[in-house]
Scaffold this motif. Structure first.
Motif, PDB file in Angstrom:
ATOM      1  N   LEU A  43    -111.096 -20.711 -43.201  1.00 31.27           N
ATOM      2  CA  LEU A  43    -112.167 -21.309 -43.997  1.00 31.27           C
ATOM      3  C   LEU A  43    -111.925 -22.809 -44.079  1.00 31.27           C
ATOM      4  O   LEU A  43    -110.849 -23.242 -44.511  1.00 31.27           O
ATOM      5  CB  LEU A  43    -112.200 -20.701 -45.402  1.00 31.27           C
ATOM      6  N   ILE A  44    -112.910 -23.596 -43.676  1.00 28.39           N
ATOM      7  CA  ILE A  44    -112.787 -25.057 -43.648  1.00 28.39           C
ATOM      8  C   ILE A  44    -113.896 -25.660 -44.490  1.00 28.39           C
ATOM      9  O   ILE A  44    -115.073 -25.289 -44.352  1.00 28.39           O
ATOM     10  CB  ILE A  44    -112.872 -25.585 -42.211  1.00 28.39           C
ATOM     11  N   ALA A  45    -113.551 -26.581 -45.378  1.00 30.49           N
ATOM     12  CA  ALA A  45    -114.536 -27.230 -46.227  1.00 30.49           C
ATOM     13  C   ALA A  45    -115.555 -27.982 -45.378  1.00 30.49           C
ATOM     14  O   ALA A  45    -115.200 -28.652 -44.399  1.00 30.49           O
ATOM     15  CB  ALA A  45    -113.851 -28.184 -47.201  1.00 30.49           C
ATOM     16  N   ASN A  46    -116.817 -27.884 -45.748  1.00 28.19           N
ATOM     17  CA  ASN A  46    -117.880 -28.561 -44.991  1.00 28.19           C
ATOM     18  C   ASN A  46    -117.751 -30.079 -45.045  1.00 28.19           C
ATOM     19  O   ASN A  46    -118.332 -30.782 -44.213  1.00 28.19           O
ATOM     20  CB  ASN A  46    -119.247 -28.152 -45.527  1.00 28.19           C
ATOM     21  N   SER A  47    -117.011 -30.597 -46.014  1.00 24.34           N
ATOM     22  CA  SER A  47    -116.848 -32.042 -46.126  1.00 24.34           C
ATOM     23  C   SER A  47    -116.111 -32.634 -44.934  1.00 24.34           C
ATOM     24  O   SER A  47    -116.154 -33.848 -44.714  1.00 24.34           O
ATOM     25  CB  SER A  47    -116.081 -32.382 -47.415  1.00 24.34           C
ATOM     26  N   PHE A  48    -115.432 -31.795 -44.140  1.00 20.96           N
ATOM     27  CA  PHE A  48    -114.686 -32.298 -42.990  1.00 20.96           C
ATOM     28  C   PHE A  48    -115.597 -32.931 -41.944  1.00 20.96           C
ATOM     29  O   PHE A  48    -115.128 -33.715 -41.111  1.00 20.96           O
ATOM     30  CB  PHE A  48    -113.867 -31.173 -42.350  1.00 20.96           C
ATOM     31  N   VAL A  49    -116.884 -32.584 -41.950  1.00 23.78           N
ATOM     32  CA  VAL A  49    -117.782 -33.165 -40.942  1.00 23.78           C
ATOM     33  C   VAL A  49    -117.962 -34.662 -41.158  1.00 23.78           C
ATOM     34  O   VAL A  49    -118.382 -35.378 -40.232  1.00 23.78           O
ATOM     35  CB  VAL A  49    -119.158 -32.468 -40.956  1.00 23.78           C
ATOM     36  N   PHE A  50    -117.636 -35.157 -42.363  1.00 22.57           N
ATOM     37  CA  PHE A  50    -117.726 -36.591 -42.647  1.00 22.57           C
ATOM     38  C   PHE A  50    -116.381 -37.297 -42.466  1.00 22.57           C
ATOM     39  O   PHE A  50    -116.324 -38.518 -42.440  1.00 22.57           O
ATOM     40  CB  PHE A  50    -118.208 -36.822 -44.082  1.00 22.57           C
ATOM     41  N   LYS A  51    -115.299 -36.512 -42.358  1.00 25.56           N
ATOM     42  CA  LYS A  51    -113.966 -37.111 -42.342  1.00 25.56           C
ATOM     43  C   LYS A  51    -113.336 -37.137 -40.960  1.00 25.56           C
ATOM     44  O   LYS A  51    -112.527 -38.022 -40.671  1.00 25.56           O
ATOM     45  CB  LYS A  51    -113.040 -36.339 -43.295  1.00 25.56           C
ATOM     46  N   GLU A  52    -113.647 -36.158 -40.123  1.00 28.19           N
ATOM     47  CA  GLU A  52    -113.009 -36.041 -38.819  1.00 28.19           C
ATOM     48  C   GLU A  52    -114.047 -35.758 -37.746  1.00 28.19           C
ATOM     49  O   GLU A  52    -115.136 -35.265 -38.054  1.00 28.19           O
ATOM     50  CB  GLU A  52    -111.953 -34.920 -38.841  1.00 28.19           C
ATOM     51  N   PRO A  53    -113.701 -36.028 -36.481  1.00 26.69           N
ATOM     52  CA  PRO A  53    -114.641 -35.703 -35.392  1.00 26.69           C
ATOM     53  C   PRO A  53    -114.872 -34.199 -35.307  1.00 26.69           C
ATOM     54  O   PRO A  53    -113.971 -33.399 -35.559  1.00 26.69           O
ATOM     55  CB  PRO A  53    -113.919 -36.220 -34.137  1.00 26.69           C
TER      56      PRO A  53
END
Length: 313
Positions: A155-165
């Motif tokens: 499970l990965i937080a959706n906020s990662f789309v703004f932090k990493e490629p």
């Protein structure tokens, strides 16, 4: 009866709570029945998943409308209280808010969809669910060689789309270029080796090549990108020990391991069938010169104590 309902159901706090509970239970039951019907009637996995997700969102919106309608007389005071606490709530729930914003970006920005193979937050896998706060991946790799499932659900937080490629292996072009390197001995028939490798690669990935060409034409029309070669390519380079052939080809992202296995097996059989015309190479080491070794024994030491060296070639 009307006076009783007005007095206890719509005005009293307990009546409003009962109305909300009944409304939520009714909505949940109806949408649960609708999702069951969808599961039985829609066979396509992607369409069934999207339909269920749409029903979930619709049910949540209806529940919010029920709450707003029942407690409409309290909304003004609630809005004031929420405005006062807004700064604290935003700070405390900043990760949650970023995840919700990431979910909206994923849904409407086309970062990825269910079924895509992605690398997100340092984890590579297939997207099996997209929630409001988290994306669920079936992980591949790690202790398993090749692009195979290892059994872990991440499970990965959706906020990662703004932090990493976000690496997407299948969004607009569901193919990848793969390579196989084959070492061949010096003195082999290089023309025959090239012919063998080219024929094996072309026959093995023929279907992939044809479909990839269609998808790549769409890529060229959509993006500023060159018209790359999707047909198999054979190149060679020289090093100190052998002639290295590189077989480059296009394959769907889910068939990379199985296609490579087929190509390797066919190459082994074809090279062995050539006899001595084409031979595989392996690392070899050559000693250019043996250094001179001087040995002194006890019998060679004279009474004077001065030893005489004997050169051993």
């Amino acid at each position: 009866m009307t006076d009783f309902l007005d007095k206890y159901l719509f005005n009293a706090p307990i009546g409003k709570i009962v109305a909300v509970v009944l409304g939520i239970v009714t909505i949940w039951s109806l949408f649960k029945l609708a999702k069951t019907k969808i599961a039985n009637n829609i066979k396509d996995t992607d369409s069934r998943y999207r339909a269920k997700k749409a029903l979930d969102i619709a049910s949540y919106l209806l529940m919010v409308l029920v709450l707003a309608n029942v407690f409409s007389d309290k909304l003004s005071s609630f809005t004031v209280a929420l405005g006062v606490a807004g700064a604290g709530i935003a700070f405390a729930l900043q990760e949650v808010i970023a995840s919700v914003a990431g979910w909206l970006a994923i849904m409407f920005g086309g970062f990825y969809k269910t079924g895509d193979r992605v690398a997100l937050g340092g984890i590579k896998g297939d997207v099996i669910d997209i929630g409001v706060l988290r994306t669920t991946l079936m992980e591949i790799g790690q202790w398993v060689d090749g692009d195979l499932y290892n059994g872990r659900i991440v499970l990965i937080a959706n906020s990662f789309v703004f932090k990493e490629p976000v690496f997407n292996y299948s969004r607009d072009f569901p193919f990848i270029w793969d390579e196989i390197k084959i070492p061949i001995q010096f003195g082999s028939n290089y023309t025959l080796a090239t012919t063998i490798f080219e024929k094996i690669a072309s026959e093995t990935v023929e279907d992939h090549t044809a479909t990839a060409r269609i998808h790549w034409k769409h890529m060229v029309s959509k993006f500023m990108i060159e018209d790359a070669q999707t047909e198999p390519m054979i190149t060679l380079t020289l090093n100190d020990n052998w002639v290295e052939f590189t077989i480059r080809y296009v394959v769907t992202f889910k068939k990379r391991r199985s296609v490579k296995n087929i190509i390797f097996r066919k190459i082994l059989e074809a090279v062995e069938a050539t006899g001595s015309e084409v031979k595989f190479a392996s690392a070899t080491f050559q000693l250019v010169e043996t250094p001179t070794i001087r040995v002194v024994t006890d019998g060679d030491i004279p009474p004077s104590g001065i030893a005489h060296d004997h050169a051993v070639p």
